[in-house]
Design a protein around this motif. Structure first.
Motif, PDB file in Angstrom:
ATOM      1  N   LEU A   1       0.833  -1.195   0.000  1.00 35.06           N
ATOM      2  CA  LEU A   1       0.000   0.000   0.000  1.00 35.06           C
ATOM      3  C   LEU A   1       0.871   1.249   0.000  1.00 35.06           C
ATOM      4  CD1 LEU A   1      -2.577  -1.045   2.764  1.00 35.06           C
ATOM      5  CD2 LEU A   1      -3.010  -0.962   0.296  1.00 35.06           C
ATOM      6  N   LEU A   2       0.297   2.336  -0.507  1.00 39.46           N
ATOM      7  CA  LEU A   2       0.954   3.642  -0.441  1.00 39.46           C
ATOM      8  C   LEU A   2       0.179   4.521   0.545  1.00 39.46           C
ATOM      9  CD1 LEU A   2       1.689   4.337  -4.227  1.00 39.46           C
ATOM     10  CD2 LEU A   2       3.261   3.487  -2.470  1.00 39.46           C
ATOM     11  N   VAL A   3       0.900   5.120   1.479  1.00 40.71           N
ATOM     12  CA  VAL A   3       0.284   5.982   2.493  1.00 40.71           C
ATOM     13  C   VAL A   3       0.446   7.428   2.033  1.00 40.71           C
ATOM     14  CG1 VAL A   3       0.175   6.554   4.937  1.00 40.71           C
ATOM     15  CG2 VAL A   3       0.987   4.295   4.220  1.00 40.71           C
ATOM     16  N   ARG A   4      -0.657   8.079   1.746  1.00 41.06           N
ATOM     17  CA  ARG A   4      -0.667   9.410   1.141  1.00 41.06           C
ATOM     18  C   ARG A   4      -0.289  10.514   2.135  1.00 41.06           C
ATOM     19  NH1 ARG A   4      -3.969   9.922  -3.536  1.00 41.06           N
ATOM     20  NH2 ARG A   4      -4.542  12.030  -2.880  1.00 41.06           N
ATOM     21  N   ARG A   5       0.090  11.650   1.535  1.00 43.99           N
ATOM     22  CA  ARG A   5       0.281  12.917   2.252  1.00 43.99           C
ATOM     23  C   ARG A   5       1.324  12.818   3.367  1.00 43.99           C
ATOM     24  NH1 ARG A   5      -6.003  14.901   3.113  1.00 43.99           N
ATOM     25  NH2 ARG A   5      -6.619  14.902   0.916  1.00 43.99           N
ATOM     26  N   ARG A   6       2.434  12.213   3.084  1.00 42.20           N
ATOM     27  CA  ARG A   6       3.511  12.150   4.064  1.00 42.20           C
ATOM     28  C   ARG A   6       4.664  13.046   3.608  1.00 42.20           C
ATOM     29  NH1 ARG A   6       1.809   8.947   8.471  1.00 42.20           N
ATOM     30  NH2 ARG A   6      -0.330   8.463   7.814  1.00 42.20           N
ATOM     31  N   VAL A   7       5.091  13.919   4.501  1.00 41.42           N
ATOM     32  CA  VAL A   7       6.107  14.924   4.170  1.00 41.42           C
ATOM     33  C   VAL A   7       7.468  14.475   4.701  1.00 41.42           C
ATOM     34  CG1 VAL A   7       6.826  17.323   4.470  1.00 41.42           C
ATOM     35  CG2 VAL A   7       4.390  16.766   4.229  1.00 41.42           C
TER      36      VAL A   7
ATOM     37  N   LYS B   1      10.836  18.245   3.359  1.00 45.00           N
ATOM     38  CA  LYS B   1      10.011  19.380   2.913  1.00 45.00           C
ATOM     39  C   LYS B   1       9.290  19.111   1.593  1.00 45.00           C
ATOM     40  CE  LYS B   1      12.952  22.778   5.234  1.00 45.00           C
ATOM     41  NZ  LYS B   1      13.759  24.015   5.102  1.00 45.00           N
ATOM     42  N   ALA B   2       9.093  17.846   1.268  1.00 42.35           N
ATOM     43  CA  ALA B   2       8.371  17.477   0.044  1.00 42.35           C
ATOM     44  C   ALA B   2       7.262  16.498   0.407  1.00 42.35           C
ATOM     45  CB  ALA B   2       9.320  16.852  -0.973  1.00 42.35           C
ATOM     46  N   VAL B   3       6.160  16.569  -0.340  1.00 41.79           N
ATOM     47  CA  VAL B   3       5.030  15.667  -0.092  1.00 41.79           C
ATOM     48  C   VAL B   3       5.225  14.393  -0.901  1.00 41.79           C
ATOM     49  CG1 VAL B   3       2.535  15.393  -0.270  1.00 41.79           C
ATOM     50  CG2 VAL B   3       3.502  17.627   0.300  1.00 41.79           C
ATOM     51  N   GLY B   4       4.943  13.274  -0.271  1.00 41.40           N
ATOM     52  CA  GLY B   4       5.086  12.004  -0.955  1.00 41.40           C
ATOM     53  C   GLY B   4       4.279  10.914  -0.297  1.00 41.40           C
ATOM     54  N   PHE B   5       4.773   9.684  -0.394  1.00 40.39           N
ATOM     55  CA  PHE B   5       4.070   8.509   0.124  1.00 40.39           C
ATOM     56  C   PHE B   5       5.024   7.658   0.975  1.00 40.39           C
ATOM     57  CE2 PHE B   5       2.143   9.665  -3.884  1.00 40.39           C
ATOM     58  CZ  PHE B   5       0.778   9.447  -3.714  1.00 40.39           C
ATOM     59  N   TYR B   6       4.457   7.031   2.001  1.00 39.28           N
ATOM     60  CA  TYR B   6       5.153   5.933   2.657  1.00 39.28           C
ATOM     61  C   TYR B   6       4.807   4.646   1.907  1.00 39.28           C
ATOM     62  CZ  TYR B   6       6.449   8.666   6.805  1.00 39.28           C
ATOM     63  OH  TYR B   6       6.998   9.587   7.665  1.00 39.28           O
ATOM     64  N   VAL B   7       5.774   3.755   1.815  1.00 33.59           N
ATOM     65  CA  VAL B   7       5.563   2.472   1.154  1.00 33.59           C
ATOM     66  C   VAL B   7       5.375   1.416   2.236  1.00 33.59           C
ATOM     67  CG1 VAL B   7       6.493   0.782  -0.453  1.00 33.59           C
ATOM     68  CG2 VAL B   7       6.992   3.215  -0.783  1.00 33.59           C
TER      69      VAL B   7
ATOM     70  N   ALA C   1     -12.895   7.974   2.626  1.00 36.19           N
ATOM     71  CA  ALA C   1     -13.037   6.926   1.613  1.00 36.19           C
ATOM     72  C   ALA C   1     -12.823   7.523   0.222  1.00 36.19           C
ATOM     73  CB  ALA C   1     -14.427   6.302   1.724  1.00 36.19           C
ATOM     74  N   GLY C   2     -12.885   6.645  -0.799  1.00 35.58           N
ATOM     75  CA  GLY C   2     -12.783   7.109  -2.176  1.00 35.58           C
ATOM     76  C   GLY C   2     -11.379   7.340  -2.656  1.00 35.58           C
ATOM     77  N   LEU C   3     -10.383   6.762  -1.988  1.00 39.77           N
ATOM     78  CA  LEU C   3      -9.005   6.922  -2.432  1.00 39.77           C
ATOM     79  C   LEU C   3      -8.708   5.977  -3.603  1.00 39.77           C
ATOM     80  CD1 LEU C   3      -7.190   7.045   1.033  1.00 39.77           C
ATOM     81  CD2 LEU C   3      -7.832   8.983  -0.415  1.00 39.77           C
ATOM     82  N   PRO C   4      -7.681   6.283  -4.389  1.00 46.12           N
ATOM     83  CA  PRO C   4      -7.301   5.344  -5.462  1.00 46.12           C
ATOM     84  C   PRO C   4      -6.948   3.981  -4.876  1.00 46.12           C
ATOM     85  CG  PRO C   4      -6.235   7.472  -5.771  1.00 46.12           C
ATOM     86  CD  PRO C   4      -6.885   7.518  -4.423  1.00 46.12           C
ATOM     87  N   ALA C   5      -7.113   2.946  -5.674  1.00 54.86           N
ATOM     88  CA  ALA C   5      -6.810   1.588  -5.221  1.00 54.86           C
ATOM     89  C   ALA C   5      -5.354   1.493  -4.769  1.00 54.86           C
ATOM     90  CB  ALA C   5      -7.071   0.597  -6.353  1.00 54.86           C
ATOM     91  N   GLY C   6      -5.162   0.793  -3.655  1.00 57.97           N
ATOM     92  CA  GLY C   6      -3.815   0.595  -3.138  1.00 57.97           C
ATOM     93  C   GLY C   6      -3.260   1.765  -2.348  1.00 57.97           C
ATOM     94  N   GLN C   7      -4.130   2.728  -1.979  1.00 55.19           N
ATOM     95  CA  GLN C   7      -3.664   3.877  -1.211  1.00 55.19           C
ATOM     96  C   GLN C   7      -4.512   4.056   0.040  1.00 55.19           C
ATOM     97  OE1 GLN C   7      -3.107   7.480  -3.477  1.00 55.19           O
ATOM     98  NE2 GLN C   7      -2.291   6.394  -5.265  1.00 55.19           N
ATOM     99  N   VAL C   8      -3.867   4.516   1.124  1.00 52.49           N
ATOM    100  CA  VAL C   8      -4.546   4.785   2.390  1.00 52.49           C
ATOM    101  C   VAL C   8      -4.005   6.090   2.945  1.00 52.49           C
ATOM    102  CG1 VAL C   8      -4.986   2.354   2.965  1.00 52.49           C
ATOM    103  CG2 VAL C   8      -2.827   3.424   3.669  1.00 52.49           C
ATOM    104  N   LEU C   9      -4.707   6.619   3.920  1.00 48.78           N
ATOM    105  CA  LEU C   9      -4.246   7.832   4.599  1.00 48.78           C
ATOM    106  C   LEU C   9      -3.619   7.522   5.957  1.00 48.78           C
ATOM    107  CD1 LEU C   9      -7.201  10.247   3.768  1.00 48.78           C
ATOM    108  CD2 LEU C   9      -4.806  10.604   3.144  1.00 48.78           C
ATOM    109  N   LEU C  10      -4.052   6.438   6.589  1.00 51.73           N
ATOM    110  CA  LEU C  10      -3.568   6.074   7.915  1.00 51.73           C
ATOM    111  C   LEU C  10      -2.967   4.677   7.901  1.00 51.73           C
ATOM    112  CD1 LEU C  10      -6.592   7.278  10.094  1.00 51.73           C
ATOM    113  CD2 LEU C  10      -4.360   8.396   9.923  1.00 51.73           C
ATOM    114  N   ILE C  11      -1.941   4.479   8.698  1.00 48.66           N
ATOM    115  CA  ILE C  11      -1.401   3.131   8.899  1.00 48.66           C
ATOM    116  C   ILE C  11      -2.167   2.520  10.068  1.00 48.66           C
ATOM    117  CG2 ILE C  11       0.674   1.744   9.209  1.00 48.66           C
ATOM    118  CD1 ILE C  11       2.338   4.099   8.293  1.00 48.66           C
ATOM    119  N   ASN C  12      -3.383   2.143   9.774  1.00 43.85           N
ATOM    120  CA  ASN C  12      -4.273   1.575  10.775  1.00 43.85           C
ATOM    121  C   ASN C  12      -4.292   0.056  10.597  1.00 43.85           C
ATOM    122  OD1 ASN C  12      -6.808   0.547  11.971  1.00 43.85           O
ATOM    123  ND2 ASN C  12      -7.178   2.713  12.430  1.00 43.85           N
TER     124      ASN C  12
END
Length: 295
Positions: A93-99, A102-108, A168-179
């Motif tokens: 999964l890719l975790v969105r909105r992680r800085v 000083k750049a915005v990206g994803f956690y893998v 909800a409604g994120l692209p497939a394979g993406q989350v906002l929280l590592i829950n």
């Protein structure tokens, strides 16, 4: 001559009564704010010492600190752990909105399946976002075969602990929280509570995301201590300013009360008398004086 009661009677006027009320409200407010900052200082200092100890502790097997469907205690946050297994690349999964930097990206986030069939989520690192909001980032593939992961144990994220609002409604394979609980519902195996933040793995990967930096322990609440002292200094400033205003007002009232009845200094020899007041020589030659009549 005005008495003390007369001079300080102004303290009972509406304007001064309002000032007294303000001061009496401000002082306990400053006391409480100072106590709150001192409490935050103690809390952060304790947390800082605990995190520092966990970061430097000898690594232990991740199964010793968490269990399938369990949670990670606050005392074990950032504890160095070991996990051995194979990555489940299909469940990555890719975790969105992680800085980072000083750049915005994803956690893998890639599950690591252990020999006993349970999994543990591994944050393999950070990748920069794509050129557009919809573009997928370039993500190095996880290593194939069995690996041993060394990392920092983290509790599962929630909206309350992370400050990130899930939706909800994120692209497939993406989350906002590592829950862990929510992610675990999608997997055919059970997940250990929390997740592991990768420090290193053996054998090393040919290509890997940028590692997540070691947490900044900071000054252990030093700023909170300074703010607490500052609030309590404000108490002295408030009391001192209040007393100074009272003294100035009393001095002004004393001066005003003394001015109308002040006769001023007596004129010296040869000096003119005070306007409106006859001199001694004038009084001696007042018409109708018996000495003038005898002359």
């Amino acid at each position: 001559m005005p008495t003390l009661d007369d001079v300080y009677r102004f303290l009972l006027t509406p304007r001064w009564l309002a000032l007294h009320v303000v001061v009496l409200l401000v002082i306990p407010a400053f006391v409480l704010l100072g106590q709150w900052q001192f409490g935050r200082f103690e809390e952060r200092s304790t947390s800082s010492d605990q995190i520092t100890g966990n970061l430097h502790a000898a690594p232990v097997a991740v199964e010793e600190l968490t269990s399938p469907g369990g949670t990670v205690s606050t005392q074990d946050k950032y504890r160095t752990v070991l996990a051995k297994g194979t990555y489940d690349a299909n469940a990555q999964l890719l975790v969105r909105r992680r800085v980072q930097d000083k750049a915005v990206g994803f956690y893998v986030l890639t599950p690591l399946v252990t020999a006993n069939g349970t999994g543990v989520l591994v944050n393999r690192g950070w990748v920069k976002a794509g050129g557009t909001a919809d573009a997928l980032p370039e993500v190095p593939a996880p290593s194939s075969g069995e690996v041993t992961v060394t990392g920092r144990l983290r509790p599962s994220e929630t909206e309350e602990t992370s400050g990130i609002r899930d939706r909800a409604g994120l692209p497939a394979g993406q989350v906002l929280l590592i829950n862990t609980e929510a992610i675990g519902r999608r997997l055919p195996y059970k997940l250990l509570g929390g997740f592991v933040e990768l420090i290193e793995q053996s054998p090393a990967a040919a290509a890997a995301p940028a590692p997540v930096p070691t947490p900044d322990v900071g000054e252990g609440g030093g700023l909170n201590l300074a703010y607490g002292v500052q609030w309590w200094l404000f108490i002295g400033v408030a009391i001192g300013g209040w007393a100074l205003l009272i003294r100035r007002e009393a001095a002004d009232l004393k001066a005003a009360a003394a001015a109308p009845g002040d006769p001023g200094p007596e004129p010296g020899p040869g000096e003119p008398a005070t306007p409106g007041k006859p001199s001694a020589s004038d009084e001696s030659s007042t018409p109708g004086d018996p000495a003038d009549l005898r002359a």
